[in-house]
Design an enzyme around this catalytic site. Structure first.
Site, PDB file in Angstrom:
ATOM      1  N   GLU A 187       0.797  -1.461   0.064  1.00  0.00           N
ATOM      2  CA  GLU A 187      -0.160   0.129   0.081  1.00  0.00           C
ATOM      3  C   GLU A 187       0.840   1.303   0.089  1.00  0.00           C
ATOM      4  O   GLU A 187       0.395   2.166  -0.623  1.00  0.00           O
ATOM      5  CB  GLU A 187      -0.925  -0.016   1.294  1.00  0.00           C
ATOM      6  CG  GLU A 187      -1.925  -1.071   1.349  1.00  0.00           C
ATOM      7  CD  GLU A 187      -1.746  -1.928   2.398  1.00  0.00           C
ATOM      8  OE1 GLU A 187      -0.441  -2.483   2.209  1.00  0.00           O
ATOM      9  OE2 GLU A 187      -2.271  -2.367   3.044  1.00  0.00           O
TER      10      GLU A 187
ATOM     11  N   TYR B  38       1.702  -5.762  13.469  1.00  0.00           N
ATOM     12  CA  TYR B  38       0.571  -5.207  12.864  1.00  0.00           C
ATOM     13  C   TYR B  38      -0.217  -4.413  14.128  1.00  0.00           C
ATOM     14  O   TYR B  38      -0.413  -4.885  14.977  1.00  0.00           O
ATOM     15  CB  TYR B  38      -0.428  -5.907  12.003  1.00  0.00           C
ATOM     16  CG  TYR B  38      -1.216  -5.327  11.164  1.00  0.00           C
ATOM     17  CD1 TYR B  38      -0.832  -4.123  10.223  1.00  0.00           C
ATOM     18  CD2 TYR B  38      -2.864  -5.472  11.233  1.00  0.00           C
ATOM     19  CE1 TYR B  38      -1.685  -3.616   9.395  1.00  0.00           C
ATOM     20  CE2 TYR B  38      -3.699  -4.899  10.343  1.00  0.00           C
ATOM     21  CZ  TYR B  38      -3.191  -3.904   9.606  1.00  0.00           C
ATOM     22  OH  TYR B  38      -4.066  -3.078   8.909  1.00  0.00           O
TER      23      TYR B  38
ATOM     24  N   HIS C 233      -4.131 -11.885  14.224  1.00  0.00           N
ATOM     25  CA  HIS C 233      -2.620 -11.155  14.522  1.00  0.00           C
ATOM     26  C   HIS C 233      -2.375 -11.497  15.850  1.00  0.00           C
ATOM     27  O   HIS C 233      -3.132 -11.509  16.508  1.00  0.00           O
ATOM     28  CB  HIS C 233      -2.904  -9.788  13.987  1.00  0.00           C
ATOM     29  CG  HIS C 233      -3.528  -9.465  12.641  1.00  0.00           C
ATOM     30  ND1 HIS C 233      -2.977  -9.914  11.561  1.00  0.00           N
ATOM     31  CD2 HIS C 233      -4.612  -8.697  12.547  1.00  0.00           C
ATOM     32  CE1 HIS C 233      -3.995  -9.583  10.811  1.00  0.00           C
ATOM     33  NE2 HIS C 233      -4.702  -9.014  11.265  1.00  0.00           N
TER      34      HIS C 233
ATOM     35  N   ARG D 281      -3.544  -3.261  14.143  1.00  0.00           N
ATOM     36  CA  ARG D 281      -4.907  -3.151  14.167  1.00  0.00           C
ATOM     37  C   ARG D 281      -5.340  -4.504  14.616  1.00  0.00           C
ATOM     38  O   ARG D 281      -5.239  -5.435  13.736  1.00  0.00           O
ATOM     39  CB  ARG D 281      -5.497  -3.050  12.882  1.00  0.00           C
ATOM     40  CG  ARG D 281      -5.383  -1.388  12.240  1.00  0.00           C
ATOM     41  CD  ARG D 281      -6.090  -0.788  11.352  1.00  0.00           C
ATOM     42  NE  ARG D 281      -5.898   0.500  10.860  1.00  0.00           N
ATOM     43  CZ  ARG D 281      -4.854   0.787  10.073  1.00  0.00           C
ATOM     44  NH1 ARG D 281      -4.204  -0.068   9.389  1.00  0.00           N
ATOM     45  NH2 ARG D 281      -4.786   2.337  10.016  1.00  0.00           N
TER      46      ARG D 281
ATOM     47  N   ASP E  10      -5.384  -7.695   7.102  1.00  0.00           N
ATOM     48  CA  ASP E  10      -6.738  -7.622   7.684  1.00  0.00           C
ATOM     49  C   ASP E  10      -7.870  -7.566   6.656  1.00  0.00           C
ATOM     50  O   ASP E  10      -7.433  -7.705   5.274  1.00  0.00           O
ATOM     51  CB  ASP E  10      -6.768  -6.215   8.590  1.00  0.00           C
ATOM     52  CG  ASP E  10      -6.463  -5.089   7.833  1.00  0.00           C
ATOM     53  OD1 ASP E  10      -6.525  -5.126   6.513  1.00  0.00           O
ATOM     54  OD2 ASP E  10      -6.480  -3.990   8.554  1.00  0.00           O
TER      55      ASP E  10
ATOM     56  N   ASP F 274      -2.076  -5.160   3.676  1.00  0.00           N
ATOM     57  CA  ASP F 274      -1.975  -5.215   5.144  1.00  0.00           C
ATOM     58  C   ASP F 274      -2.633  -6.545   5.325  1.00  0.00           C
ATOM     59  O   ASP F 274      -3.753  -7.154   4.684  1.00  0.00           O
ATOM     60  CB  ASP F 274      -2.606  -4.133   5.885  1.00  0.00           C
ATOM     61  CG  ASP F 274      -1.526  -3.010   6.023  1.00  0.00           C
ATOM     62  OD1 ASP F 274      -0.681  -3.322   5.509  1.00  0.00           O
ATOM     63  OD2 ASP F 274      -2.165  -1.700   6.295  1.00  0.00           O
TER      64      ASP F 274
ATOM     65  N   GLU G 118      -9.311  -5.056   5.387  1.00  0.00           N
ATOM     66  CA  GLU G 118      -9.027  -3.909   4.539  1.00  0.00           C
ATOM     67  C   GLU G 118      -8.035  -4.140   3.328  1.00  0.00           C
ATOM     68  O   GLU G 118      -8.253  -3.988   2.287  1.00  0.00           O
ATOM     69  CB  GLU G 118      -8.894  -2.570   5.221  1.00  0.00           C
ATOM     70  CG  GLU G 118      -9.041  -1.393   4.290  1.00  0.00           C
ATOM     71  CD  GLU G 118     -10.414  -1.146   4.221  1.00  0.00           C
ATOM     72  OE1 GLU G 118     -10.956  -0.469   3.167  1.00  0.00           O
ATOM     73  OE2 GLU G 118     -11.482  -1.369   5.122  1.00  0.00           O
TER      74      GLU G 118
END
Length: 689
Positions: A9, A300, A346, A302, A84, A82, A86
């Protein structure tokens, strides 16, 4: 052209990963999402299984063309967004626009950006997890339907520029409900009675608090009751009736998850949730550290899981042993239980390499990154250390028929406290002398005080995030954006650290409660989060979740359109007259916060920023020093004569003149806010406020 293309990203992440993969790999950043729902329309076909209409985001066309060209010439394309929902969705969109076969294994994900983790991920690519993509798509479609169907209704009935949202409306309601609790609160009177005592062979004084009598506890509710007790024990002996000694262990807090990181960063560092997550993102993606190069410093950020990898636990124990000694390392690694309903994909937030201490990065990174990394590093190391041990003492002291109680503790083994202390635990130790049963104590004085119960405190960002997490509203990735949104919309405002509702926020919330109870219902919103989790787990189809929500929502929307009349929202009138037409100006909310505007618009279009004076004159030109705001919203102090005068300061000027040279003095910000200093560098005076 490289044989292998890796798409991530951000440029920072690309730089860090490139370092680990070498010349055969080209690493390019997609700069977040390339496709999204259009802004100009709903973009969801509600009559055709809620099919989303995705378009290329404006301004991303050139980047997309470059990615297509690179992908076409590469032997292998890896999608390393990432780990997750998203991130999975971004990878899925990339696969769609780049024409990559979904059956191929090309998705790589890592919880930490280290050489080991990146190399392992490249060796073991997987297919895109469609359940994860569907969960993100369900959330996006759900939020789009609520936002784009409700917002026009608010524009029509209340005023333009308003918005409603599935999570933001509930968060606003929490703040409105709390404000009403505060307003409805009726304080109750209570008293405390504290005796100041000392042993006959010691001058060390300690406090004993009134408890009750031999029958049990007595609540002190008024002054007459306290006066009667004082009269009854006047001149009486204070005799130690019983003493109980022991010890207690205090265990360390678990490593951070997203919500606890945001809470502690707010309390300890005074960071907003947005500032915390921006710094954490950079620490995860990679920063340049002297002697190390570009490196991802944390896992990570989140996550709501407390799981820690075995390797990380072992590394922590080895570090603790060498840095503090064997006594500080538990015999078996500490394991923390993740709460029910948390996503366990995670690990908890921890340093990716514990040997990179905060001191090693201090001179290489921005101060925000250093402070946050230090917080994460210390919390993680402490979470793997031995408990702190205290000697405790609890004593009952008899005075006629009444009982006073005293208690204290003394730290005998620091354990994890050597590294990290929670904000709330900083005053844990309270030592009192070793008392002996039957001994007579010297009486010094009685201190009686009247108190009144306090209403619940207004929310801070930290306490709001804690409540949202406890109630299951939103997920780790949504806490910070939700708070940013409701502040930007003007539904709530911030004063210092506290958050309170505006008149507009109260009006909108009441309207939502009356006509869209489910949207602002905490339990309903939490249940919806669970359904999205079920989509991620593959237990339910995303279209069914949306359909079950939409049918009753559409009916409610239709009824509300008929029932809601026009709602008047009056602007707050200021005491500043408009210099063009004489009307009293009103407060308006714009992109960068409140400003003053003439209510005579459109005949009179006068508007200006809100000016707050400090009462201190500029040391350079003697004009007024004003409180101003930077583009990021941070307060600073500048001369009203700008741009002709360039005076500015991040520290607040004070009225007192320097006692040494008579120059202007400033109050230090942050933890040293009780200190003042002279602005004249040649003087150098510093003192207490």
């Amino acid at each position: 052209m490289a044989d292998n293309l890796v798409i991530v990203e951000s440029p920072a992440k690309a730089k860090t990963i490139k370092k680990y993969l070498g010349k055969k790999y080209s690493v390019i950043a997609s700069m977040g999402h390339l496709r999204d729902l259009p802004k100009s329309q709903l973009g969801v076909d509600v009559d055709n299984n809620f099919e989303p209409k995705y378009i290329t985001i404006r301004g991303k066309g050139e980047l997309l063309a470059k990615l297509k060209k690179e992908a076409k010439s590469a032997k292998n394309v890896y999608l390393a967004t990432d780990p997750d929902r998203e991130g999975e969705a971004i990878s899925w969109h990339l696969a769609q626009v780049l024409g990559i076969d979904e059956k191929q294994a090309y998705r790589i994900a890592f919880n930490e950006i280290t050489k080991n983790a990146v190399s392992e991920a490249v060796k073991n690519p997987r297919k895109i997890d469609k359940d994860l993509v569907d969960a993100q798509q369900a959330r996006r479609v759900l939020d789009r339907i609520v936002g784009y169907k409700l917002s026009p209704l608010l524009w029509k009935k209340v005023k333009k520029g308003l918005s409603a949202g599935r999570v933001q409306s509930v968060a606003t309601r929490l703040i409105v409900d709390r404000e009403r609790e505060i307003e409805a609160f009726i304080p109750k009177e209570y008293w405390t009675l504290i005796a100041l005592l000392n042993q006959q062979k010691s001058k060390v004084k300690f406090e004993a608090r009134f408890y009750g009598n031999n029958k049990g506890k007595i609540e002190l509710t008024n002054g007459e009751q306290v006066a009667k007790i004082i009269d009854e024990i006047k001149g009486a002996d204070y005799i130690v009736k019983s003493v109980k000694t022991g010890n207690k262990k205090k265990n360390p807090a678990p490593p951070f998850i997203t919500s606890t990181l945001q809470q502690q960063a707010s309390r300890k560092l005074n960071f907003t949730s947005k500032r915390t997550m921006q710094a954490a993102q950079q620490l995860y993606e990679g920063v340049d550290v002297a002697g190390v190069g570009s490196v991802g410093l944390i896992t990570y950020m989140r996550t709501d899981s407390l799981r820690i990898s075995v390797d990380a636990q072992q590394q922590a124990l080895e570090y603790i042993n060498s840095a503090f000694g064997a006594d500080f390392a538990p015999k078996t690694p500490r394991v923390y239980k993740t709460k029910k309903g948390a996503q366990d994909a995670h690990e908890a937030i921890r340093p990716s390499d514990i040997s990179i201490t905060p001191d090693r990065i201090k001179g290489s990174v921005h101060n925000d990154l250093y402070k946050l990394y230090k917080l994460i590093w210390e919390r993680f190391v402490a979470s793997q250390m031995e408990s702190a041990v205290y000697d405790t003492i609890n004593a009952d002291i008899a005075v006629n028929d009444y009982i006073f109680k005293t208690s204290g503790s003394k730290l005998t083994f620091p354990g994890f406290i050597k590294v990290y202390v929670e904000v709330n635990d900083e005053a844990e130790e309270d030592e009192i002398p070793k008392l002996i049963e039957g001994e007579h104590l010297n009486f010094n004085k009685l201190d009686e005080k009247q108190h009144f119960t306090e209403p619940p405190a207004r929310y801070t960002e930290a306490s709001l995030i804690k409540t949202m997490e406890e109630e299951g509203i939103g997920r780790p990735s949504t806490y910070a954006p939700t708070i940013i949104t409701i502040l930007a919309r003007g539904y709530v405002a911030r004063e210092g650290k506290t958050i309170f509702p505006t008149e507009l926020g109260i009006i909108i919330t009441d309207l939502m409660i009356e006509h869209f109870e489910n949207i602002v219902n905490v339990e309903f919103t939490a249940n919806m989060e669970q359904k999205l989790d079920e989509v991620e787990d593959g237990h339910v189809q995303w279209v069914k979740v949306i359909s079950d929500f939409y049918t009753p929502f559409a009916m409610t929307l239709e009824k509300a359109e008929e029932l809601i009349g026009n709602v008047e929202v009056s602007d707050e009138v200021s005491d500043v007259p408009c210099e063009k037409c004489g009307r009293m100006m009103v407060y308006k909310l714009g992109r960068f916060g409140k400003f003053l505007a003439c209510p005579g618009f459109p005949e009179c279009r006068n508007a200006k920023p809100i000016v707050s004076e400090t009462g201190v004159n500029c040391p350079k030109c003697n004009s007024k020093i004003l409180i101003k705001k930077s583009k990021k919203g941070k307060a600073y102090y500048g001369c009203e004569n700008n741009p002709n005068c360039d005076f500015m300061s991040w520290d607040m000027p004070v009225l007192e003149k320097c006692p040494r040279c008579g120059g202007i003095m400033f109050q230090k910000s942050g933890r040293n806010s009780n200190k003042v200093y002279c602005g004249n560098k040649d003087c150098g005076y510093e003192g207490a406020k």
